[in-house]
Write a protein that holds these residues in place. Structure first.
Motif, PDB file in Angstrom:
ATOM      1  N   THR B 179     -20.372  17.379  -3.075  1.00  0.00           N
ATOM      2  CA  THR B 179     -21.488  18.152  -2.716  1.00  0.00           C
ATOM      3  C   THR B 179     -22.921  17.453  -3.318  1.00  0.00           C
ATOM      4  OG1 THR B 179     -20.242  20.161  -3.154  1.00  0.00           O
ATOM      5  CG2 THR B 179     -22.362  20.576  -2.412  1.00  0.00           C
ATOM      6  N   ALA B 180     -22.850  16.856  -4.547  1.00  0.00           N
ATOM      7  CA  ALA B 180     -24.032  16.409  -4.979  1.00  0.00           C
ATOM      8  C   ALA B 180     -24.304  15.044  -4.288  1.00  0.00           C
ATOM      9  CB  ALA B 180     -23.970  16.185  -6.312  1.00  0.00           C
ATOM     10  N   SER B 182     -23.263  14.447  -1.210  1.00  0.00           N
ATOM     11  CA  SER B 182     -23.641  14.776   0.640  1.00  0.00           C
ATOM     12  C   SER B 182     -25.035  15.144   0.500  1.00  0.00           C
ATOM     13  CB  SER B 182     -22.720  15.719   0.939  1.00  0.00           C
ATOM     14  OG  SER B 182     -21.443  15.267   0.642  1.00  0.00           O
ATOM     15  N   SER B 183     -25.409  15.753  -0.795  1.00  0.00           N
ATOM     16  CA  SER B 183     -26.679  16.525  -0.724  1.00  0.00           C
ATOM     17  C   SER B 183     -28.053  15.329  -0.830  1.00  0.00           C
ATOM     18  CB  SER B 183     -26.877  17.671  -1.740  1.00  0.00           C
ATOM     19  OG  SER B 183     -26.051  18.396  -1.361  1.00  0.00           O
ATOM     20  N   PHE B 184     -27.889  14.571  -2.006  1.00  0.00           N
ATOM     21  CA  PHE B 184     -28.531  13.335  -2.556  1.00  0.00           C
ATOM     22  C   PHE B 184     -28.529  12.370  -1.855  1.00  0.00           C
ATOM     23  CE2 PHE B 184     -28.604  16.382  -6.303  1.00  0.00           C
ATOM     24  CZ  PHE B 184     -29.937  16.737  -6.611  1.00  0.00           C
ATOM     25  N   ASP B 186     -26.825  11.369   0.623  1.00  0.00           N
ATOM     26  CA  ASP B 186     -26.559  11.471   2.181  1.00  0.00           C
ATOM     27  C   ASP B 186     -27.545  12.372   2.793  1.00  0.00           C
ATOM     28  OD1 ASP B 186     -25.357  10.528   4.050  1.00  0.00           O
ATOM     29  OD2 ASP B 186     -23.553  11.794   4.200  1.00  0.00           O
ATOM     30  N   GLY B 187     -28.641  12.597   2.050  1.00  0.00           N
ATOM     31  CA  GLY B 187     -29.820  13.681   2.530  1.00  0.00           C
ATOM     32  C   GLY B 187     -31.009  13.557   1.995  1.00  0.00           C
ATOM     33  N   ILE B 188     -30.997  14.152   0.517  1.00  0.00           N
ATOM     34  CA  ILE B 188     -32.301  14.178   0.162  1.00  0.00           C
ATOM     35  C   ILE B 188     -33.031  12.927  -0.133  1.00  0.00           C
ATOM     36  CG2 ILE B 188     -33.411  14.882  -1.940  1.00  0.00           C
ATOM     37  CD1 ILE B 188     -31.267  17.263  -2.030  1.00  0.00           C
ATOM     38  N   PHE B 195     -35.642   8.580   7.207  1.00  0.00           N
ATOM     39  CA  PHE B 195     -36.384   9.459   6.515  1.00  0.00           C
ATOM     40  C   PHE B 195     -35.360  10.300   5.460  1.00  0.00           C
ATOM     41  CE2 PHE B 195     -38.376   9.427  10.512  1.00  0.00           C
ATOM     42  CZ  PHE B 195     -39.571   9.467  10.475  1.00  0.00           C
ATOM     43  N   ASP B 196     -36.206  10.579   4.294  1.00  0.00           N
ATOM     44  CA  ASP B 196     -35.580  11.348   3.324  1.00  0.00           C
ATOM     45  C   ASP B 196     -35.495  12.707   3.396  1.00  0.00           C
ATOM     46  OD1 ASP B 196     -35.408   9.110   0.964  1.00  0.00           O
ATOM     47  OD2 ASP B 196     -37.386   8.813   1.834  1.00  0.00           O
ATOM     48  N   GLY B 197     -34.616  13.612   3.053  1.00  0.00           N
ATOM     49  CA  GLY B 197     -34.574  14.913   3.023  1.00  0.00           C
ATOM     50  C   GLY B 197     -35.867  15.568   2.176  1.00  0.00           C
ATOM     51  N   SER B 198     -36.176  14.707   1.411  1.00  0.00           N
ATOM     52  CA  SER B 198     -37.388  15.282   0.293  1.00  0.00           C
ATOM     53  C   SER B 198     -38.588  14.582   1.068  1.00  0.00           C
ATOM     54  CB  SER B 198     -37.212  14.673  -1.131  1.00  0.00           C
ATOM     55  OG  SER B 198     -38.318  14.793  -1.567  1.00  0.00           O
ATOM     56  N   GLY B 202     -38.455  12.008  -2.551  1.00  0.00           N
ATOM     57  CA  GLY B 202     -37.500  10.910  -2.150  1.00  0.00           C
ATOM     58  C   GLY B 202     -38.222   9.705  -1.807  1.00  0.00           C
TER      59      GLY B 202
END
Lengths: 178, 513
Positions: B179-180, B182-184, B186-188, B195-198, B202
């Protein structure tokens, strides 16, 4: 202590700053999350996707708090007329311009380092409109009123995004421990 | 007389211990014996290593002379196929002994089906071998992490990188690494363009990483003229091999070591001395026309340059592997270990495609090296019948005298307990656009049988059978599907018979063996 208390902005001003930060950061994260959801759906269950959402929202909460704290800290250091007085609407301008700048810069970031010149250019391109808007709002009352109004509206987001962020943070902590 | 007294006393002592031994026997399973009774199993995976570009497999460029030397005392599987054409399905099949349609790790970033997630080599050997896992590829690392309950040591992803810019491999996220990730990752925080999710942290983190990367690259520019190899973060080939040697040096009890190196995966960054090393040779392959499923076609020139860099990178990897082979000899590990050298999938510079990102199943993408050195082996053996990456797990179980798990869909590898079977068909599969939970609708599947290859592409853009005679047309330039020979017709019938069960996950009772 008394000195620090005097320097800290009004609580409703801080709340407006937090509201704006929460609004921008969470909305941005949600946009990214929904952008990824179609591919997540291919290989993740609903629970797993919600867990990813919790991580993103928890991180967004921490980022919002961080940004708000920086604004408050800077406002206590600078002369009060610069940032402390009217922190609510000033934060609105600063966060909005910084978010637009981040959007434009993120499009430009490649795998190679942009170099000092480009970084300076980015800083000027962000700083100049930010200062211009701050001055405009400071000197032109109708503009300030409009921004204040918008800022107040956005501060409602505190009551939506803050609980979401807190619940997400609890979920993440729970997952990390158990 | 004295001796017989002693014996009687000893006998009485031993008899006295029998009840205690019976009582304590179950504990032996919980605390496996530390005395060395079984050989080590060392699996070295080089990501995106194509047999096609390896001199051991007949490639005209001398890309990997040290592998050739190592092979002189090993078994070389000349027709070994990965069950998948990119990291996730390829690695999952190697680790589980299952085909992609069964383990369902078919998407980029996907995982092995929850109910099967820990059915990996580490679980199969848990009672006899200590599990040690490392993957320098983030996606492979997620798969290993699914079997963490059976791993004594899980070396973090960034252990041998020059900077650790990923978040999920921090000890903080041990219990929730996927999950970490996929979140960091692959996202944040974005690790490439886009683009970053932050909003701010980010891109700031990204800029710092890029800056550090530049500093490291500058510092190493003499050794790596074209820049450092990267697996999200830069690394030195020598550090990775040193890491493996360190890991092996500390083996005290029978262990299964899975070590997944990122090289020679893209970006191809060879040592300076290998860079352009093959530029002026006489080898000039004719490329086949662009395949309709290639999403971003490359010109012949681009393919030629990429191939040159890849081949040079192989040469650099080979140089480092030579140190590993020397270590095997010097440490004595060669005498008491089974050493598997293989890959998760191949790489292609033909048919308009560079790399392995499109759902094609040409030979360079799925024909991978497999070289196995048995304890004390001093002669080369060659296996010319087709084998598959799903065969590795059951074979390892067999040679370590462990029960072959019923989830495994492979066979025993010839010379390691299995028989050469020229009648065997092996399959490779690619379906990254499908849900891993439901029926499969868009896919590519290949079947290799008696030096013939049938591929079925079923994509909205291109839906067709292709058939190649691998013996006379190894480059797969001439598609014979319009005038199928008899064997081709047989293969189509066989594949059509299998497909409904494959696509709906209703696997027949005898599996896919």
């Amino acid at each position: 202590m008394e000195f620090i208390k005097k320097r800290i902005p009004e609580s409703n001003e801080m709340l407006m700053a937090l509201g704006m930060a929460l609004f921008v950061v969470h909305s941005w994260s949600l946009r990214m999350f929904f952008f990824r959801v179609p591919s997540f759906l291919l290989y993740m269950g609903v629970g797993q996707i919600l867990a990813v959402l919790a991580y993103m929202m928890a991180f967004a909460l921490l980022e919002s708090l961080f940004v708000t704290l920086i604004l408050i800290l800077v406002s206590t250091i600078l002369p009060s007329t610069w940032l402390r007085d009217g922190l609510g609407y000033k934060s609105f301008i600063i966060i909005l311009v910084a978010a637009v700048a981040s959007y434009l810069i993120q499009r430009e970031i490649e795998s190679t380092y942009p170099g000092i010149k480009t970084l300076l250019l980015w800083a000027v391109e962000t700083g100049a409109p930010m200062i211009a808007l701050l001055l405009l709002a400071g000197f032109v009352k109708p503009v300030r009123k409009v921004i204040q109004f918008l800022s107040e509206q956005v501060s409602v987001m505190v009551f939506i995004y803050l609980p979401i962020g807190v619940i997400s943070l609890i979920v993440v902590i729970f997952r990390l421990i158990f | 007389m004295a001796s017989s007294k002693t014996n009687r006393r000893n006998l009485l002592k031993v008899m006295g211990m029998v009840p205690a031994a019976i009582t304590l026997a179950p504990l032996a399973k919980i605390f496996p014996s530390t005395s060395k009774t079984s050989p080590h199993i060392i699996i070295v995976v080089c990501d995106a290593w194509a047999a096609h570009n390896t001199s051991l497999y007949g490639y005209p460029r001398p890309t990997m002379p040290n592998i050739e030397k190592f092979a002189k005392r090993s078994t070389v599987y000349n027709h070994h196929y990965s069950a998948g054409n990119f990291t996730v399905p390829g690695t999952a099949s190697l680790l589980t002994g299952m085909y992609p349609w069964t383990h369902r790790a078919i998407n980029l970033g996907g995982m092995i089906k929850n109910s099967l997630g820990d059915n990996q080599i580490f679980k199969a050997l848990y009672d006899t071998h200590k599990g040690i896992g490392y993957a320098q590829n983030v996606y492979a690392d997620q798969l290993i992490n699914q079997a963490r309950a059976y791993l004594k040591t899980h070396i973090p992803f960034g252990a041998y990188n020059l900077q650790d810019g990923v978040f999920y491999d921090s000890p903080l996220f041990n219990l929730d690494a996927y999950t970490a990730f996929s979140s960091f990752e692959d996202g944040i925080i974005n690790h490439g363009k886009g683009f970053d999710g932050s909003v701010w942290l980010g891109p700031l983190a990204r800029l710092f990483r890029i800056r550090n990367k530049r500093i490291i690259n500058n510092a190493m520019s003499e050794e790596y003229y074209a820049g450092l190899p990267e697996s999200l973060d830069p690394f030195l080939l020598s550090d990775v091999v040193d890491g493996l040697i360190d890991t092996l040096t500390n083996l005290t009890e029978p262990s299964v070591v899975y070590f997944h190196m990122f090289a020679p995966h893209d970006p191809y960054r060879p040592y300076s001395k290998h860079y352009n090393g093959f530029r002026d040779d006489e080898y000039s392959p004719n490329t086949a026309p662009t395949h309709p499923l290639v999403s971003e076609p490359n010109s012949d020139h681009e393919l030629r340059i990429s191939r040159l860099n890849y081949d040079a990178f192989l040469a650099s990897l080979d140089q480092e592997l030579a140190r590993l082979f020397n270590y095997f000899d010097a440490s004595g590990l060669k005498d008491d270990s089974y050493i598997f050298l293989t890959s998760d999938h191949g790489e292609m510079f033909d048919h308009g495609m560079r790399g392995h990102s499109d759902p094609l199943l040409f030979e360079p993408l799925i024909h991978i090296p497999l070289v196995v050195s048995a304890p004390g082996q001093f002669e080369r053996h060659d296996v010319d019948t087709p084998t598959s990456s799903v065969d590795v797990l059951p074979t390892i179980c067999h040679i370590t005298k462990n029960e072959i798990p019923d989830w495994s869909e492979g066979r025993l590898l010839p010379t390691l307990g299995g028989e050469s079977d020229p009648e065997r068909a092996v399959f490779s599969f690619s379906a990254p656009q499908n849900s891993s939970f439901g029926n499969i609708t868009q896919y590519s599947i290949s079947m290799v049988y008696k030096n013939n290859k049938l591929i079925k592409y079923n994509h909205p853009k291109y839906s067709k059978y292709e058939f190649f005679d691998l013996l006379n047309d190894p480059q797969e330039k001439l598609d014979l599907s319009d005038s199928l020979p008899e064997i081709g017709i047989e293969m189509v019938k066989e594949l059509d018979k299998l497909l409904p069960s494959i696509l709906t996950m209703k696997i027949p009772e005898d599996g896919n063996k």
